[in-house]
Motif scaffolding. Structure first.
Motif, mmCIF file in Angstrom:
data_model
loop_
_atom_site.group_PDB
_atom_site.id
_atom_site.type_symbol
_atom_site.label_atom_id
_atom_site.label_comp_id
_atom_site.label_asym_id
_atom_site.label_seq_id
_atom_site.Cartn_x
_atom_site.Cartn_y
_atom_site.Cartn_z
ATOM 1 N N THR A 1 0.987 -1.505 -0.145
ATOM 2 C CA THR A 1 -0.128 -0.153 -0.489
ATOM 3 C C THR A 1 0.906 1.288 -0.155
ATOM 4 O OG1 THR A 1 -1.847 -1.424 0.866
ATOM 5 C CG2 THR A 1 -1.771 0.979 1.417
ATOM 6 N N SER B 1 -5.683 -2.169 -7.139
ATOM 7 C CA SER B 1 -6.609 -0.872 -6.687
ATOM 8 C C SER B 1 -6.628 0.542 -5.976
ATOM 9 C CB SER B 1 -7.375 -1.898 -5.472
ATOM 10 O OG SER B 1 -8.204 -1.194 -4.857
ATOM 11 N N ARG C 1 -8.156 3.116 -4.293
ATOM 12 C CA ARG C 1 -8.899 3.359 -2.503
ATOM 13 C C ARG C 1 -9.226 4.814 -2.551
ATOM 14 N NH1 ARG C 1 -5.198 -1.694 0.608
ATOM 15 N NH2 ARG C 1 -6.321 -3.176 0.004
ATOM 16 N N SER C 2 -8.373 5.924 -2.594
ATOM 17 C CA SER C 2 -8.964 6.970 -2.643
ATOM 18 C C SER C 2 -8.246 8.116 -3.451
ATOM 19 C CB SER C 2 -8.795 7.292 -1.043
ATOM 20 O OG SER C 2 -7.418 7.848 -0.481
#
Length: 413
Positions: free
Chosen positions: A204, A394, A396-397
Motif C-alpha cells: 500500500t 486498487s 482506494r482514495s
C-alpha cells in the motif's frame, strides 16, 4: 572491429558493434514490438530483455498507450526495452531486435525521421541507447514474445513492468513454437479488484502531496531543476494535519520522499509523528518544466503558445528544456517498482508531487498518461493505492485533503 558491423542474412539485418565492445562484458538482447488495432487505434507495446547467451528472459514490459499509430507504438516498445536494459546493466552491450524495418533503419541512421511525433520519440530512444548497439531487423515470427505481451494487454490484461527475479523465468514455447503468453488461458490475467478475494498481501502506497508553497498558492509551474522552494506557514500546518491523519494508520513501514525541499519538509513532519526516518527516492521528483518554471499557465500561454498547445495535446512532448510526462512516467514507474521490491506487502507513506501522484494513479487505473490532465490534487492531499503481487492495483482514495482551519492549526480528533 566486429565481424557483425554489417551482417545481412535471410533472418535479419544488423548494424552496430557486437560483443567485443567496451563495458561490463555482459550481452543483452532487447526484443520490442508495438501495434494498434486500427491505424491509428487502440495501441500498446511489448518488450523483453534476454540474456544473449542463455536466452533467459531477464525483464519484460507491456502497456496500453491509448490511441496511436503502429509506428508510435513501435517506438514506445523500443523505449521501454531500452529502459529495461539500462535498469539491468547500463554498461552491457545491447542488441535490439524488432520487426519494424522503419524503426530499425531510422535508429541505425540510414533513414531520416520526418514526422515530428516520431522525431520526439526517436530522441527519447536515443537518450537511452547504450554505446555501440547492434540494430537487427527480424521477421515478425521471430518477435512473437514481445508481440504476445502487447496483445495480452490490448485484450484486457494488466500492464507489465518486471525487472530481475520477477521476470527471470524463461518464456516457454508450446510445440507450435508460440510463446507461453499466446497460449495462456484468459484466467491467467490479473482481475480487477473489488468484490473478489485478494491474492497475497498488497503493498500500500499512501501518496501524499507536499504542503502549500508560494508557487502552488499562485498556481505557478514549479518543477525539478528550477528554484527549490519551501513550504509556507500554511503549508507547514497542512503537513502537520496530514501527519496527524496518518498517525492512526497501523503498520506504516517507511516514509519516502522526493528529493525536493518542499517534499522533504512535509515528510519530516510526517516521519517525526510516526517515529520513522525519511528516505529519499530521486525517481519521485516533480516534472522538470524547463523554461516554464516559475511562470503561471496564462504567462506560458502568452510566451510559448505553440509549445503549450503541443504539450497539452501529447504527453510525449516536453516543455522547452524540460521533461515530457512520458519521460516522467518511466522514472516514476521504476521508483514504484523499487518501493514494491523493498517493502512488499507493507504500507509506505510516499511524499511527492502532483505529476508523480497523477501518473501513479494512471498506472493503477490502467489509463493513458493524458488522463492526468483531468485530475485535481490540492496541497497535502492523500491518495491511496494498493499494488498486488499479480500486477493488479486498487485505487482506494484520491486527493483527500488535510483539514486545516483558518488559523492555520491542524484539526485534531
Amino acid at each position: 572491429m566486429s565481424d557483425r558491423l554489417f551482417e545481412h542474412s535471410s533472418q535479419g539485418v544488423s548494424r552496430g558493434l557486437s560483443a567485443g565492445s567496451p563495458g561490463s562484458g555482459r550481452r543483452l538482447v532487447v526484443e520490442a514490438d508495438g501495434g494498434s488495432r486500427g491505424n491509428p487505434g487502440r495501441a500498446a507495446y511489448g518488450a523483453v530483455v534476454r540474456d544473449a547467451e542463455s536466452g533467459d528472459v531477464l525483464a519484460r514490459a507491456a502497456e496500453r498507450i491509448g490511441t496511436a499509430t503502429n509506428n508510435v507504438a513501435e517506438y514506445n516498445g523500443l523505449i521501454a526495452g531500452l529502459r529495461l536494459a539500462r535498469e539491468l546493466d547500463a554498461a552491457a552491450h545491447v542488441e535490439i531486435r524488432m520487426d519494424s524495418k522503419l524503426v530499425i533503419e531510422q535508429m541505425a541512421g540510414r533513414w531520416k525521421v520526418k514526422h515530428a511525433d516520431m522525431r520526439r520519440l526517436a530522441e527519447q530512444a536515443r537518450a537511452l541507447v547504450p554505446a555501440n548497439p547492434t540494430w537487427t531487423w527480424v521477421p515478425r515470427e521471430r518477435n512473437k514474445t514481445a508481440d504476445a505481451l502487447l496483445n495480452a494487454v490490448l485484450d484486457g490484461g494488466p500492464p507489465v513492468w518486471e525487472v530481475g527475479a520477477s521476470a527471470s523465468t524463461p518464456v516457454a514455447a508450446d510445440p507450435t513454437g508460440r510463446p507461453a503468453e499466446e497460449t495462456a488461458p484468459a484466467e491467467a490475467s490479473a482481475p480487477a479488484r473489488g468484490w473478489g478475494a485478494e491474492v497475497g498481501g498488497a503493498t500500500t502506497l499512501l501518496l501524499l502531496r507536499h504542503g502549500e508553497t508560494e508557487r502552488s498558492q499562485a498556481k505557478r509551474f514549479s518543477g525539478s531543476g528550477g528554484e527549490d522552494v519551501s513550504l509556507t506557514e500554511r503549508g507547514r500546518a497542512q503537513a502537520a494535519a496530514a501527519a496527524r491523519s496518518l498517525a492512526d494508520r497501523l503498520g506504516v513501514a517507511a516514509v519516502v520522499s522526493s528529493p525536493l525541499r518542499r517534499t522533504r519538509q512535509t515528510a519530516e513532519v510526517v516521519a517525526a509523528t510516526l517515529g520513522l526516518p525519511v528516505e529519499v527516492e530521486p525517481g519521485l521528483a516533480e516534472t522538470a518544466f524547463g523554461e516554464w518554471d516559475g511562470f503561471t499557465f496564462a504567462e506560458v500561454g502568452q510566451r510559448w503558445p505553440a509549445e503549450l498547445q503541443a504539450w497539452l495535446a501529447d504527453t510525449s512532448v516536453a516543455p522547452p528544456g524540460g521533461e515530457s510526462f512520458e519521460q516522467v512516467l518511466i522514472r516514476v514507474r521504476a521508483a514504484r517498482d523499487r518501493l514494491i521490491r523493498t517493502y512488499g506487502g507493507k504500507t509506505v507513506v510516499v511524499v511527492t508531487h502532483v505529476t508523480p501522484i497523477k501518473l501513479l494513479t494512471c498506472l493503477a487505473l490502467d489509463v493513458p498518461a493524458r488522463a492526468a490532465y483531468r485530475m485535481e490534487l490540492p496541497p497535502a492531499a492523500l491518495t491511496e493505492v494498493a499494488w498486488f503481487a499479480d500486477g493488479a492495483a486498487s485505487l482506494r482514495s484520491f486527493g483527500v485533503p488535510a483539514e486545516v482551519p483558518e488559523d492555520g492549526e491542524p484539526i485534531h480528533g
